[in-house]
Write a protein that holds these residues in place. Structure first.
Motif, PDB file in Angstrom:
ATOM      1  N   PHE B  29       7.424 -22.705 -17.774  1.00  0.00           N
ATOM      2  CA  PHE B  29       6.381 -22.304 -18.553  1.00  0.00           C
ATOM      3  C   PHE B  29       5.133 -23.180 -18.223  1.00  0.00           C
ATOM      4  O   PHE B  29       3.735 -23.015 -17.914  1.00  0.00           O
ATOM      5  CB  PHE B  29       6.996 -22.739 -19.774  1.00  0.00           C
ATOM      6  N   CYS B  31       4.759 -24.741 -15.005  1.00  0.00           N
ATOM      7  CA  CYS B  31       4.754 -24.318 -13.924  1.00  0.00           C
ATOM      8  C   CYS B  31       3.396 -22.909 -13.525  1.00  0.00           C
ATOM      9  O   CYS B  31       2.460 -22.708 -12.497  1.00  0.00           O
ATOM     10  CB  CYS B  31       5.777 -23.711 -13.025  1.00  0.00           C
ATOM     11  N   ILE B  32       3.733 -22.406 -14.405  1.00  0.00           N
ATOM     12  CA  ILE B  32       2.742 -20.721 -14.344  1.00  0.00           C
ATOM     13  C   ILE B  32       1.551 -21.338 -14.764  1.00  0.00           C
ATOM     14  O   ILE B  32       0.667 -20.935 -14.539  1.00  0.00           O
ATOM     15  CB  ILE B  32       3.460 -19.452 -15.261  1.00  0.00           C
ATOM     16  N   ASN B  33       1.392 -21.793 -16.408  1.00  0.00           N
ATOM     17  CA  ASN B  33      -0.036 -22.489 -16.717  1.00  0.00           C
ATOM     18  C   ASN B  33      -0.937 -22.794 -14.920  1.00  0.00           C
ATOM     19  O   ASN B  33      -1.656 -22.950 -15.210  1.00  0.00           O
ATOM     20  CB  ASN B  33       0.530 -23.474 -17.787  1.00  0.00           C
ATOM     21  N   MET B  35      -0.552 -22.777 -12.092  1.00  0.00           N
ATOM     22  CA  MET B  35      -0.521 -22.400 -11.255  1.00  0.00           C
ATOM     23  C   MET B  35      -2.124 -20.485 -11.594  1.00  0.00           C
ATOM     24  O   MET B  35      -2.782 -20.472 -10.839  1.00  0.00           O
ATOM     25  CB  MET B  35       0.453 -21.225 -11.260  1.00  0.00           C
ATOM     26  N   ALA B  36      -1.960 -20.563 -12.781  1.00  0.00           N
ATOM     27  CA  ALA B  36      -3.134 -19.639 -13.601  1.00  0.00           C
ATOM     28  C   ALA B  36      -4.035 -20.479 -13.803  1.00  0.00           C
ATOM     29  O   ALA B  36      -5.436 -20.300 -13.318  1.00  0.00           O
ATOM     30  CB  ALA B  36      -2.315 -19.393 -14.575  1.00  0.00           C
ATOM     31  N   ILE B  39      -4.507 -21.060  -9.207  1.00  0.00           N
ATOM     32  CA  ILE B  39      -4.359 -20.539  -8.564  1.00  0.00           C
ATOM     33  C   ILE B  39      -5.533 -19.710  -8.993  1.00  0.00           C
ATOM     34  O   ILE B  39      -5.516 -19.064  -8.948  1.00  0.00           O
ATOM     35  CB  ILE B  39      -2.848 -19.989  -8.187  1.00  0.00           C
ATOM     36  N   PRO B  40      -6.980 -19.339  -7.283  1.00  0.00           N
ATOM     37  CA  PRO B  40      -7.546 -17.939  -7.825  1.00  0.00           C
ATOM     38  C   PRO B  40      -7.652 -16.609  -8.270  1.00  0.00           C
ATOM     39  O   PRO B  40      -6.013 -16.846  -7.726  1.00  0.00           O
ATOM     40  CB  PRO B  40      -8.615 -18.726  -6.917  1.00  0.00           C
ATOM     41  N   ALA B  41      -7.674 -16.782  -8.753  1.00  0.00           N
ATOM     42  CA  ALA B  41      -7.466 -15.198  -8.747  1.00  0.00           C
ATOM     43  C   ALA B  41      -8.349 -13.703  -8.085  1.00  0.00           C
ATOM     44  O   ALA B  41      -9.066 -14.252  -6.694  1.00  0.00           O
ATOM     45  CB  ALA B  41      -8.615 -14.032 -10.222  1.00  0.00           C
ATOM     46  N   ASP B  42      -7.116 -12.691  -7.240  1.00  0.00           N
ATOM     47  CA  ASP B  42      -7.872 -11.945  -6.420  1.00  0.00           C
ATOM     48  C   ASP B  42      -9.586 -11.467  -6.643  1.00  0.00           C
ATOM     49  O   ASP B  42     -10.127 -11.132  -7.149  1.00  0.00           O
ATOM     50  CB  ASP B  42      -7.167 -10.930  -6.386  1.00  0.00           C
TER      51      ASP B  42
END
Lengths: 376, 85
Positions: B29, B31-33, B35-36, B39-42
């Motif tokens: 959890f 880790c994912i946060n 990343m969000a 990591i820039p959005a597409d």
């Protein structure tokens, strides 16, 4: 005349025994469920046919040198087939819903309570004459609560190979019965108002996040639970092939041809364990009963966890999606969506339920790793 | 088999197992946060092919042909005359 007698002695009619006939009938029942009722046909059809083949007198399918003997020993005893299936499942899984709403990971974790709680049931059954489950047996039976076929087969092949047939049949039967088992539990634990809760739209997930996710899961498994790396590792490999976008041919093979081929052999291999001496006993009944209990407890835990999270969360959480935490991808998510639509025809929960659903796959693999590390 | 001993082990497995599953997925959890967050959005993909027709269409819409203007003008004048009479 001697030739005729020898020929007669080699016929099935002359060699049939009641237990074998009963097991062939069980195989026939599995074929009926697969063909007429469409219950997990991809697995139950080869399992049912394998059960019939395994019980043919004098055919020697299960004897050393027989086809089912080799399929079982090469693919299932070694754990290779369930792992290849897991790679295919990874290639088929989109973690987007989970990455967009990572809170659902806790729903996938809660649903694993069914696995560990069932250990008590399996041990207490030893008080009943006729049952003799070791802790390893109990662990292999309890994993049915994870509602994940490959994980159940993998763990059973390692901890309780003698019970593999009954465990696999119970796991796949209950996965097929998700639309029947889960809704009453979901309705009993939620109010109509709770079932109508609308959830916020999920954010778009970037490609980079989807690529890094399987690598992060693998890295964490390597660090904290190497015993689960066979399952999680193959799952992550399949998912990375899917999300990287550079090996579409491999991803397509893992999702289609490979998983289909292995499914045929896995089904036959499991069916080969449905021999009369190993299946027709009281323990099988116990396994079927415990499997249902494990599954129900897992569903209830997921729903209750979702209710608890909903009370403290800023964004609304529909407790129905908690039931999808038991894996059984994507059936459990579809059931959550269906029950939600009954309460509110404009409330589509499918994508929200996919989060806990795929989290449940990871959760059950981690639970299997814990059992393997401690009991195995 | 010692039932009591097995039940104690099962209880230990329950506590340890659930704690571990929560810990593992809890770390994921975090880790994912992360990343969000980092990591820039597409970037939305806008194809040049789609843009071109929109632009020409818009240009066409602003350039109304003089004949159409003349027709509308005469129609308006006729309407006004009819109203005054």
């Amino acid at each position: 005349m001697n030739g005729l007698m020898t020929l007669w002695a080699d016929t099935g009619v002359a060699n049939f025994q009641w237990p074998e006939l009963v097991m062939m009938a069980v195989g026939g029942l599995l074929l009926y469920l697969a063909i007429a009722r469409k219950f997990e046909p991809l697995l139950l059809l080869p399992i049912g046919f394998g059960a019939i083949l395994a019980n043919i007198p004098n055919a020697g399918f299960n004897d050393e040198g027989g086809m089912l003997y080799y399929i079982y020993h090469i693919g299932i005893e070694t754990g290779v087939f369930p792992l290849i299936i897991f790679m295919g499942v990874g290639a088929l899984t989109d973690f987007g819903a989970l990455i967009a709403n990572p809170k659902t990971l806790f729903l996938g974790a809660a649903a694993q309570f069914g696995i560990f709680a069932t250990l008590f049931g399996a041990i207490l059954l030893n008080l009943v004459p006729g049952f003799e489950f070791t802790l390893a047996d109990a662990s292999a039976i309890a994993i049915i609560g994870g509602a994940d076929g490959p994980t159940a087969i993998f763990l059973a092949s390692k901890l309780a190979p003698d019970l593999l047939g009954a465990i696999a049949v119970a796991a796949y039967s209950y996965m097929a019965l998700v639309p029947i088992i889960q809704p009453p539990i979901m309705r009993a634990l939620t109010t109509p108002e709770e079932r109508q809760i609308k959830m916020e739209q999920l954010r778009p997930v970037s490609k980079k996040e989807k690529i890094i996710f399987p690598l992060a899961v693998l890295f964490m498994t390597i660090l904290f639970l190497p015993a689960a790396t066979p399952l999680v590792g193959m799952f992550c490999l399949g998912n990375l092939m899917r999300e990287s976008g550079v090996v579409d041919r491999l991803s397509s093979t893992a999702q289609n041809e490979l998983i289909n081929i292995v499914t045929i052999f896995l089904g036959l291999g499991v069916g080969s364990k449905l021999s009369a001496d190993k299946f027709l006993n009281l323990e099988t009944l116990g396994i079927l009963g415990l499997g249902a209990i494990a599954f129900s407890i897992g569903t209830a835990s997921g729903v209750l966890m979702a209710k608890a999270m909903g009370r403290f969360s800023k964004s609304p959480i529909n407790p129905l999606i908690g039931a999808a935490g038991v894996s059984a991808v994507p059936m459990a998510a579809r059931v959550a969506n269906k029950v939600g639509l009954e309460a509110n025809p404009h409330n589509f929960l499918l994508m929200h339920a996919m989060g806990p659903n795929v989290a449940g796959v990871l959760g059950s693999a981690v639970a299997a790793g814990v059992l393997l590390a401690i009991v195995g | 088999m010692d039932i009591t001993g097995s039940l104690v082990t099962a209880f230990m497995l329950l506590g340890l197992g659930m704690a571990f599953v929560y810990m593992f997925l809890g770390l994921l959890f975090i880790c994912i946060n992360l990343m969000a967050k980092y990591i820039p959005a597409d970037k939305p993909v806008i194809s040049a092919k789609r843009k071109a027709p929109v632009a020409t269409q818009a240009a066409n819409q602003t350039q109304v042909s003089p004949q159409v203007i003349a027709a509308i003008t005469s129609a308006v004048q006729q309407y006004r005359k009819a109203r005054t009479v």
